[in-house]
Design a protein around this motif. Structure first.
Motif, PDB file in Angstrom:
ATOM      1  N   THR A   1      -8.255 -91.768 -21.575  1.00 18.05           N
ATOM      2  CA  THR A   1      -7.489 -91.903 -22.816  1.00 18.05           C
ATOM      3  C   THR A   1      -6.049 -91.439 -22.605  1.00 18.05           C
ATOM      4  N   GLU A   2      -5.215 -91.651 -23.631  1.00 13.81           N
ATOM      5  CA  GLU A   2      -3.840 -91.157 -23.551  1.00 13.81           C
ATOM      6  C   GLU A   2      -3.812 -89.636 -23.541  1.00 13.81           C
ATOM      7  N   GLN A   3      -4.753 -89.018 -24.271  1.00 16.01           N
ATOM      8  CA  GLN A   3      -4.833 -87.559 -24.239  1.00 16.01           C
ATOM      9  C   GLN A   3      -5.233 -87.070 -22.851  1.00 16.01           C
ATOM     10  N   ALA A   4      -6.082 -87.848 -22.185  1.00 17.52           N
ATOM     11  CA  ALA A   4      -6.491 -87.477 -20.822  1.00 17.52           C
ATOM     12  C   ALA A   4      -5.295 -87.494 -19.871  1.00 17.52           C
ATOM     13  N   ILE A   5      -4.348 -88.413 -20.101  1.00 17.30           N
ATOM     14  CA  ILE A   5      -3.140 -88.453 -19.272  1.00 17.30           C
ATOM     15  C   ILE A   5      -2.372 -87.145 -19.414  1.00 17.30           C
ATOM     16  N   LYS A   6      -2.187 -86.710 -20.670  1.00 17.68           N
ATOM     17  CA  LYS A   6      -1.445 -85.474 -20.920  1.00 17.68           C
ATOM     18  C   LYS A   6      -2.174 -84.256 -20.347  1.00 17.68           C
ATOM     19  N   ASP A   7      -3.487 -84.216 -20.566  1.00 11.99           N
ATOM     20  CA  ASP A   7      -4.267 -83.081 -20.074  1.00 11.99           C
ATOM     21  C   ASP A   7      -4.270 -83.027 -18.547  1.00 11.99           C
ATOM     22  N   SER A   8      -4.316 -84.192 -17.911  1.00 11.03           N
ATOM     23  CA  SER A   8      -4.399 -84.216 -16.451  1.00 11.03           C
ATOM     24  C   SER A   8      -3.180 -83.557 -15.819  1.00 11.03           C
ATOM     25  N   LEU A   9      -1.996 -83.865 -16.338  1.00  7.41           N
ATOM     26  CA  LEU A   9      -0.787 -83.268 -15.775  1.00  7.41           C
ATOM     27  C   LEU A   9      -0.638 -81.807 -16.183  1.00  7.41           C
ATOM     28  N   ARG A  10      -1.014 -81.481 -17.417  1.00 10.06           N
ATOM     29  CA  ARG A  10      -0.873 -80.092 -17.880  1.00 10.06           C
ATOM     30  C   ARG A  10      -1.713 -79.142 -17.017  1.00 10.06           C
ATOM     31  N   PHE A  11      -2.947 -79.523 -16.737  1.00  9.85           N
ATOM     32  CA  PHE A  11      -3.793 -78.643 -15.937  1.00  9.85           C
ATOM     33  C   PHE A  11      -3.408 -78.661 -14.462  1.00  9.85           C
ATOM     34  N   THR A  12      -2.848 -79.760 -13.990  1.00  7.59           N
ATOM     35  CA  THR A  12      -2.321 -79.774 -12.622  1.00  7.59           C
ATOM     36  C   THR A  12      -1.140 -78.828 -12.506  1.00  7.59           C
ATOM     37  N   PHE A  13      -0.241 -78.849 -13.499  1.00  6.37           N
ATOM     38  CA  PHE A  13       0.868 -77.891 -13.526  1.00  6.37           C
ATOM     39  C   PHE A  13       0.332 -76.455 -13.514  1.00  6.37           C
TER      40      PHE A  13
END
Length: 504
Positions: A122-134
Motif C-alpha cells: 500500500t501507499e502507507q507501506a511505502i512510507k513505513d518501509s523508508l521510515r523504519f529503514t531510516f
C-alpha cells in the motif's frame, strides 16, 4: 612498548576451535546458533532497545553540552587527516558493504514481503518501509559507534592509556584491567569484532555472487563465494601490507567516488521527484516517531514481534558487534578533534547520507514494483539491486559499478579489520606487526566462509546476535567509565560552570 600476545593467542585458539566445529558439523552448528539466537532475541530484545537508545541520548547530550569543547588529545593538537578524508574513512568502515547490500532489499522487503506495521503493497507501506529503514541505519546505529570510539580516543589520546577496550574501563574497574579481567574483556572484544567483520564479508561475497549470477548466469553457491573471498583476501592483504596512511586512505576515497557515481546515476534514472518528496516526508515522520520506534517491542503481537526480532534486534546486535572494530578505527583517525565536532560528524553527517542513499535506491525499487514494472521483492536479497538496475538505462554499467563498489568496500572493511584486530591483540600498538595483521586477515576470511558454509546468510545473522550480547555489557561499562571521567575533568577545568555576577 613490550608486546603481550596473551589476547592474540587466546582469541586465535577460541576462533580456531569454532571454525573447525563449523567445518566438521555444519548442520548442528547452524541449528545450535539458530536456537541461541532465538532465545536471545525473545529474552533480551527489550534490553537491546533500551541500551542503544541510552547511548543515543548520551551522544546528544555531549553534542550540546559545554563538555563538547574537550579535545580527543591535547588541547593544541591538530587533526591528522583532512575533514573530507576523515569522514570518508569513518563512513567506509562504519557502513560499507551493508549500504549496498540492503540499499534496495530492505525497503522493498518492508514494502512487499513483511511490513513493520502489517500492511503490504500500500501507499502507507511505502512510507513505513523508508521510515523504519531510516530508523535502523540512522542516529541509533552511529551512536553505538560514537560511544565506543569516543571512549577509546579520549582515554588513549588525552590520558595516554593503551588503545584497548579494557584500558577504557579503569575508572570503573581499577587495576583489574591489567590482569585476567582486562585480558578477558579484550578477548571478548576481539571475538565480537571477528564475527562482526566476518558477517559483513559474508554479505559482500553473497552480493558479488548475486550480481554475477544475475548478470552472467554464474551459479550462486558456496564454492563461487569461496573463490570470491579467496581473491578478495589476497587483495586486502596487499592493501593491509601498505599501511593505514596509504591503503585504507586511498581505498576509502575510491569508495566515496564509486558510491557517489552510483548514487547520482540512480537518482537521475530513477523517479527523482518522488525520491526527493519521500526523503523529505520520511525525515519528518522519522523525527516525529523516533521515541516510539526506539522502544517498540510489540509484547502482545507475535507477528510484529517476530519482525522486530528479525530486523531491529538484528541491526542493534550488528552495530554492537561491529562497534569495537569501527570504534577503534574511528578513534585511531580522530585524534585532535573536539568531542562536539566528533559527535556531530559521526552521528549526523553519515545519517543524512544514509537517508539520501536509502531514499534513492529504496524508492527506485518500490516504484518499479508499485507500478507493476518489475517484481523486485521476489528476487533474492543479494540480487534485488541488480533487478532495479535492469530496468534503467546503462544497466550493465550500473551493475558492474555496484560489484566494484561492494568489492572495494569488502577490501576496506577487511583491511581496517586486520589493522584493528592487530592493534587489539598487540597491547594497543598503533603499528601492529604485519604477520599479526595477515593472520587476522586469514581468520576473518575463514570465519566468513564457515558461516556461509554452515547456514548461509541466516548463520551470519545468528552469530551476529550471539556475539553482541556479551560485548553489550562491556559497552555499558565503557559508557559509564567515559561519563564518569568526562564529568570529573569538566569539573577540574571549570567547564560549564556559571560565573556569579559581582554585586555592584
Amino acid at each position: 612498548m613490550k608486546q603481550n600476545y596473551t589476547v592474540f593467542y587466546t582469541s586465535l585458539a577460541i576462533l580456531g576451535i569454532l571454525v573447525l566445529i563449523g567445518i566438521i558439523i555444519p548442520t548442528a552448528t547452524e541449528q545450535l546458533t539458530a536456537g541461541i539466537q532465538t532465545f536471545i532475541s525473545n529474552t533480551f530484545g527489550w534490553y537491546y532497545l533500551i541500551m542503544v537508545t541510552i547511548l543515543l541520548i548520551i551522544c546528544l547530550y555531549l553534542l550540546i553540552s559545554p563538555i563538547g569543547r574537550i579535545k580527543l588529545g591535547k588541547q593544541d593538537e591538530k587533526p591528522e587527516f583532512s575533514r573530507p578524508t576523515w569522514i570518508a574513512m569513518l563512513f567506509s568502515a562504519g557502513m560499507g558493504i551493508g549500504l549496498v547490500f540492503y540499499g534496495t532489499s530492505e525497503p522493498i522487503s518492508h514494502y512487499g514481503v513483511s511490513s513493520p506495521t502489517g500492511e503490504i503493497g500500500t501507499e502507507q507501506a511505502i512510507k513505513d518501509s523508508l521510515r523504519f529503514t531510516f530508523f535502523h541505519w540512522g542516529v541509533h546505529a552511529w551512536s553505538v559507534y560514537a560511544i565506543v570510539a569516543l571512549a577509546i580516543a579520549y582515554f588513549h589520546f588525552r590520558h595516554d592509556r593503551l588503545g584497548l577496550i579494557s584500558a577504557t574501563l579503569r575508572p570503573v574497574l581499577g587495576d583489574r584491567v591489567e590482569g585476567p579481567t582486562g585480558k578477558a574483556i579484550d578477548v571478548f572484544a576481539v571475538l565480537a569484532t571477528v564475527v562482526g567483520v566476518a558477517t559483513s564479508l559474508g554479505f559482500g561475497a553473497a552480493q558479488i555472487n548475486g550480481g554475477l549470477s544475475y548478470l552472467f548466469g554464474i551459479p550462486a553457491n558456496f564454492w563461487v563465494q569461496f573463490l570470491i573471498i579467496a581473491i578478495v583476501t589476497v587483495l586486502f592483504m596487499i592493501s593491509a601490507w601498505s599501511g593505514l596512511g596509504k591503503g585504507i586512505k586511498i581505498l576509502s576515497n575510491a569508495n566515496m567516488g564509486l558510491a557517489a557515481a552510483l548514487f547520482v546515476l540512480t537518482f537521475i534514472f530513477g523517479p527523482s521527484l518522488l525520491i526527493l518528496n519521500l526523503f523529505t516526508n520520511t525525515v519528518g515522520s522519522y523525527v516525529q516517531t523516533l521515541p516510539q520506534m526506539s522502544f517498540r517491542i510489540a509484547p502482545l503481537n507475535p507477528d510484529i514481534r517476530g519482525w522486530i526480532n528479525g530486523w531491529t534486534i538484528f541491526y542493534w546486535a550488528w552495530w554492537i558487534a561491529w562497534s569495537p572494530f569501527v570504534g577503534i578505527f574511528i578513534a585511531r583517525v580522530s585524534r585532535g578533534r573536539s568531542i562536539r565536532e566528533f559527535v556531530f560528524s559521526v552521528l549526523l553527517i553519515p545519517s543524512v547520507v544514509v537517508f539520501l542513499w536509502f531514499s534513492t535506491f529504496g524508492t527506485s525499487a518500490i516504484n518499479l514494483e508499485h507500478n507493476g514494472i518489475a517484481k523486485i521483492s521476489e528476487l533474492a536479497t543479494e540480487e534485488s539491486l541488480f533487478g532495479v538496475f535492469n530496468e534503467f538505462p546503462w544497466s550493465m554499467v550500473l551493475s558492474i559499478t555496484a560489484i566494484l563498489l561492494v568489492s572495494t568496500f569488502f577490501i576496506t572493511s577487511a583491511d581496517s579489520g586486520t589493522y584493528v584486530l592487530g592493534m587489539m591483540t598487540t597491547n594497543g600498538s598503533l603499528s601492529p606487526n604485519i604477520k599479526i595483521k595477515l593472520t587476522w586477515g586469514i581468520m576473518l576470511s575463514a570465519t566468513a566462509l564457515v558461516l556461509l558454509y554452515s547456514g548461509g546468510l541466516q548463520a551470519l545473522e545468528n552469530m551476529m546476535i550471539i556475539a553482541a550480547l556479551p560485548f553489550s555489557i562491556i559497552m555499558g561499562l565503557m559508557t559509564a567509565s567515559l561519563v564518569k571521567s568526562l564529568y570529573k575533568e569538566s569539573k577540574e577545568l571549570g567547564i560549564g560552570r556559571v560565573k556569579k555576577r559581582k554585586k555592584s
